[in-house]
Design a protein around this motif. Structure first.
Motif, short mmCIF file in Angstrom:
data_model
loop_
_atom_site.label_atom_id
_atom_site.label_comp_id
_atom_site.label_asym_id
_atom_site.label_seq_id
_atom_site.Cartn_x
_atom_site.Cartn_y
_atom_site.Cartn_z
N GLY A 21 0.79 -1.22 0.00
CA GLY A 21 0.00 0.00 0.00
C GLY A 21 0.83 1.27 0.00
O GLY A 21 0.29 2.36 -0.19
N THR A 22 2.13 1.13 0.22
CA THR A 22 2.98 2.32 0.24
C THR A 22 3.94 2.36 -0.93
O THR A 22 4.69 3.33 -1.08
CB THR A 22 3.83 2.39 1.53
OG1 THR A 22 4.78 1.33 1.52
CG2 THR A 22 2.96 2.29 2.76
N PHE A 23 3.93 1.33 -1.76
CA PHE A 23 4.94 1.24 -2.82
C PHE A 23 4.32 0.82 -4.15
O PHE A 23 5.04 0.50 -5.09
CB PHE A 23 6.01 0.22 -2.39
CG PHE A 23 7.40 0.56 -2.87
CD1 PHE A 23 8.16 1.53 -2.24
CD2 PHE A 23 7.95 -0.11 -3.97
CE1 PHE A 23 9.44 1.84 -2.68
CE2 PHE A 23 9.23 0.20 -4.41
CZ PHE A 23 9.98 1.18 -3.77
N GLY A 24 2.99 0.83 -4.23
CA GLY A 24 2.32 0.41 -5.47
C GLY A 24 2.75 -0.99 -5.86
O GLY A 24 2.73 -1.92 -5.04
N PRO A 52 -12.95 0.56 -6.36
CA PRO A 52 -12.61 1.96 -6.62
C PRO A 52 -11.98 2.63 -5.41
O PRO A 52 -11.28 3.63 -5.55
CB PRO A 52 -13.96 2.61 -6.95
CG PRO A 52 -14.98 1.71 -6.34
CD PRO A 52 -14.40 0.32 -6.35
N GLY A 53 -12.23 2.10 -4.21
CA GLY A 53 -11.70 2.72 -3.00
C GLY A 53 -12.71 3.64 -2.36
O GLY A 53 -13.84 3.79 -2.84
N ASN A 54 -12.32 4.25 -1.26
CA ASN A 54 -13.24 5.04 -0.44
C ASN A 54 -13.36 6.48 -0.91
O ASN A 54 -12.56 6.97 -1.71
CB ASN A 54 -12.77 5.01 1.02
CG ASN A 54 -12.90 3.61 1.63
OD1 ASN A 54 -13.65 2.78 1.13
ND2 ASN A 54 -12.17 3.36 2.70
N ALA A 55 -14.38 7.17 -0.35
CA ALA A 55 -14.57 8.60 -0.64
C ALA A 55 -13.42 9.42 -0.06
O ALA A 55 -12.64 8.92 0.76
CB ALA A 55 -15.90 9.05 -0.05
N THR A 56 -13.30 10.66 -0.51
CA THR A 56 -12.19 11.52 -0.09
C THR A 56 -12.63 12.50 1.00
O THR A 56 -13.82 12.80 1.11
CB THR A 56 -11.64 12.31 -1.29
OG1 THR A 56 -12.69 13.11 -1.82
CG2 THR A 56 -11.12 11.38 -2.34
N ARG A 58 -8.86 10.84 1.78
CA ARG A 58 -8.44 9.49 2.16
C ARG A 58 -7.25 9.51 3.12
O ARG A 58 -6.88 8.47 3.65
CB ARG A 58 -8.06 8.70 0.92
CG ARG A 58 -9.22 8.38 0.01
CD ARG A 58 -8.76 7.63 -1.23
NE ARG A 58 -9.89 7.16 -2.01
CZ ARG A 58 -9.78 6.42 -3.10
NH1 ARG A 58 -8.58 6.07 -3.55
NH2 ARG A 58 -10.85 6.02 -3.75
N ILE A 70 -7.92 4.33 2.43
CA ILE A 70 -7.88 4.17 0.97
C ILE A 70 -8.97 3.21 0.54
O ILE A 70 -9.64 3.43 -0.47
CB ILE A 70 -6.49 3.63 0.53
CG1 ILE A 70 -5.35 4.49 1.08
CG2 ILE A 70 -6.43 3.51 -0.99
CD1 ILE A 70 -5.27 5.89 0.55
N ALA A 73 -8.22 0.21 -2.75
CA ALA A 73 -8.40 0.55 -4.17
C ALA A 73 -7.42 -0.25 -5.01
O ALA A 73 -6.21 -0.20 -4.80
CB ALA A 73 -8.14 2.05 -4.37
N ASN A 75 -7.18 -2.73 -9.08
CA ASN A 75 -7.83 -3.09 -10.34
C ASN A 75 -8.42 -4.49 -10.38
O ASN A 75 -8.91 -4.92 -11.41
CB ASN A 75 -6.84 -2.93 -11.50
CG ASN A 75 -6.52 -1.48 -11.78
OD1 ASN A 75 -7.36 -0.61 -11.53
ND2 ASN A 75 -5.33 -1.21 -12.26
N GLN B 218 -5.71 17.87 -3.72
CA GLN B 218 -6.19 16.84 -2.81
C GLN B 218 -5.05 16.51 -1.84
O GLN B 218 -3.87 16.64 -2.21
CB GLN B 218 -6.60 15.58 -3.59
CG GLN B 218 -7.24 14.48 -2.78
CD GLN B 218 -8.48 14.91 -2.02
OE1 GLN B 218 -8.39 15.40 -0.89
NE2 GLN B 218 -9.64 14.79 -2.64
N ALA B 226 1.56 5.82 -6.01
CA ALA B 226 1.55 4.52 -5.35
C ALA B 226 0.43 4.34 -4.33
O ALA B 226 -0.12 3.26 -4.20
CB ALA B 226 2.89 4.26 -4.67
N GLY B 229 -4.03 7.87 -2.53
CA GLY B 229 -4.62 8.77 -1.55
C GLY B 229 -5.25 10.00 -2.17
O GLY B 229 -6.32 10.45 -1.75
N TYR B 240 -12.34 7.04 -9.90
CA TYR B 240 -11.43 8.05 -9.36
C TYR B 240 -10.19 8.19 -10.23
O TYR B 240 -9.76 7.23 -10.87
CB TYR B 240 -10.97 7.65 -7.95
CG TYR B 240 -12.03 7.68 -6.89
CD1 TYR B 240 -12.42 8.88 -6.30
CD2 TYR B 240 -12.64 6.50 -6.48
CE1 TYR B 240 -13.39 8.90 -5.32
CE2 TYR B 240 -13.62 6.51 -5.49
CZ TYR B 240 -13.99 7.72 -4.91
OH TYR B 240 -14.95 7.74 -3.93
#
Lengths: 301, 258
Positions: A21-24, A52-56, A58, A70, A73, A75, B218, B226, B229, B240
């Motif tokens: 989640g921090t490095f794609g 799609p992930g959560n609303a902003t 985030r 997040i 989120a 594919n 944002q 990555a 956010g 998004y």
């Protein structure tokens, strides 16, 4: 000195990984960082269906930390196969796919479909995401469920299987033991802590989902205590993470009983952090004449 | 995109609570374009923790210098005001996509609100060197927030304030509407500023059937694509889009404004 780390059927070249989640998937950072020195790249979570992930917003910064929501989120499995697998084949470091879902079948589906991919070194099972409504955290807080799911996933792949633990439980060692009984090759801890920030002008929580996951330097002592306790409750390797921003923090995790560590939030802040942490661990090993990672465990009872 | 540890050249107030920070630009580093941004570390320690994003407000290869304009608002930006010449400056840059050139025959109308002035000044300066210079309209709450010292003589500029204490009275979007009507031109809109202003600019573009480009904001984590956010809601296949990668400049028609 040998800094390699053995987990189940696999070996990592060094103990310094980058957290899910921090490095794609790695490509996002290839212009900034030499990926070949990374001990393990834990990918962004993969779920069977696209999310799609959560609303902003985030993300919100807190004192020495950040709160994120997040919402996994990504594919989805099909998108991962077409868009990410070809890149992972070219990755110069081991790729650990972080697997997430809302029920047991979701996790099984991802591992089953990807099990034959040679470019995947192993699995990190995210039983502890605080930002999805069902599954995730709920699955990861019940030892019986953790043992059953681990055992089910174990049968699907011989690649190293790492169960990621949540700190949002009364006794993290009970969950760790359940993962070990189910056949996990390692546990990683900790995932983020549930946290909240309220906007006192707007009179509502800053995050639309009200709570999020706290990470960053603020949680270092929490992660360290969890690793210390878990390492004494199980015999499988422990991968430590939570709040590491410099070599000293990583060394603390190794001294506490971790076999490997992950850098998370600090990736956002310092693109050179990985190299600094690896160099610092090596220097510490030289200073104390340590020959391998288990030698780090001799100092603290 | 590169990790650059450069030096501060100058850090000066340009209006009440607004500062311009100029930094040395190494010859090896890619040139920033109008609309692109950097992220910077304010301190080495854990508070403030995350890098902060700022749009470029200027770049001059001949001077080996780039600049940003920032507003003192919280802890991080207050710390930034203490930066002095030759202080080290740790940035990731240039990030994101810049503004596209105007379509043939279109008159660029640049609309800036508050802190959105930075990228608009940069774009106006760039367009002034082309056969299609634009009109720059800068709106602020009142006179003291207008950055008079950084305005360029080579750019046709209109200042306006909400309270009428300087320049024309009204919002930048309203003044843009008047100017376009008066000129009778076929405009192309470029906007950077508060969300409400961008939405009003998009509505104006729809009204005039004109192309329009908005620089979105944002809260950011990694700023390199990555962490997922810094997203905004968009029309089309994906729900998004990431401000740091697909943006920060978007065709205003792709944004879901509600």
């Amino acid at each position: 000195m040998d800094l390699s780390v053995r987990i189940g059927s696999g070996t990592l070249p060094n103990p310094v990984g980058v957290a899910s989640g921090t490095f794609g998937y790695g490509s996002e950072y290839e212009k900034l960082i030499d990926l070949s020195i990374i001990g393990a790249l834990y990918t962004k979570a993969v779920t069977p269906e696209p999310r799609p992930g959560n609303a902003t917003p985030r993300i919100i910064e807190t004192a020495a930390g950040m709160l994120n929501s997040i919402g996994l989120a990504n594919n989805g499995l099909a998108g991962f196969k077409t868009a990410k697998i070809p890149y992972l084949r070219t990755l110069p470091c081991p790729a650990v796919v972080n697997v997430a879902g809302s029920k047991g079948d979701d996790y099984a589906k991802v591992i089953e479909e990807l099990a034959g991919e040679d470019c995947i070194w192993g699995w990190e099972v995210n039983l502890s995401c605080p930002n999805v409504k069902t599954g995730g955290l709920a699955l990861g807080t019940d030892p019986t469920e953790v043992e059953q799911l681990t055992s089910r996933l174990r049968k699907l792949s011989s690649k190293p299987l790492i169960i990621k633990l949540t700190p949002n439980v009364t006794d993290i060692t009970a969950i760790a033991r359940a993962a070990e009984s189910g056949g996990a090759d390692a546990v990683s801890c900790i995932n983020t802590l549930v946290g909240m920030v309220i906007d006192t002008k707007a009179l509502r929580p800053v995050l639309p989902g009200k709570t999020g996951g706290l990470s960053g330097p603020a949680i270092l002592p929490v992660g360290l205590a969890a690793v210390y306790r878990v390492a004494r409750a199980v015999t499988i390797p422990v991968v430590g993470l939570g709040g590491i921003t410099e070599a000293d923090h990583a060394i603390q995790y190794l001294l506490a009983g971790a076999h490997a560590i992950q850098i998370g939030t600090a990736n956002f802040i310092d693109p050179t952090v990985h190299q600094k942490v690896l160099d610092g661990i090596q220097a510490f090993a030289v200073l104390h004449n340590l020959q391998s990672i288990p030698d780090f465990h001799q100092f603290i009872e | 995109m590169a990790h650059i540890v450069t030096s501060v050249l100058e850090n000066r107030p340009v209006a009440q609570d607004y500062y311009e920070l100029r930094m040395a630009w190494p010859s090896w580093a890619p040139a920033p374009q109008p609309g692109q941004f950097l992220t910077l570390r304010t301190v080495d320690g854990p508070v403030p923790l995350l890098r902060r994003p700022f749009a470029f407000s200027g770049f001059d290869r001949a001077d080996s210098a780039a600049s940003i304009i920032y507003q003192r608002r919280g802890h991080a930006t207050t710390l930034m005001t203490a930066k002095r010449p030759f202080d080290p400056f740790d940035i990731l840059a240039p990030l994101g996509n810049g503004f596209p050139d105007p379509k043939s025959g279109r008159r660029p109308i640049l609309i800036a609100g508050g802190i959105g002035m930075g990228p608009m000044l940069f774009l106006a300066e760039r367009l002034a060197q082309t056969p299609y210079p634009g009109i720059l309209i800068i709106g602020a709450r009142s006179a003291q927030y207008l950055p008079r010292v950084v305005l360029s003589r080579s750019v046709q500029t209109i200042l306006c304030t909400d309270d009428g204490s300087a320049g024309r009275k009204g919002t930048a979007v309203d003044i843009a509407r008047e100017e376009i009507r008066q000129e009778g031109c076929a405009p192309e809109l470029y906007l950077c500023g508060p969300h409400g202003m961008l939405a009003a600019g998009h509505a104006l573009a729809e009204e005039l059937d004109a192309p329009s480009w908005v620089a979105m904001e944002q809260t950011m984590g990694c700023a390199v694509g990555a962490c997922m956010g810094c997203v905004v809601r968009v029309h089309g296949g994906e729900e998004y889009a990431r401000v740091c990668m697909e943006g920060p400049v978007f065709d205003s028609r792709t944004i879901i404004w509600t």
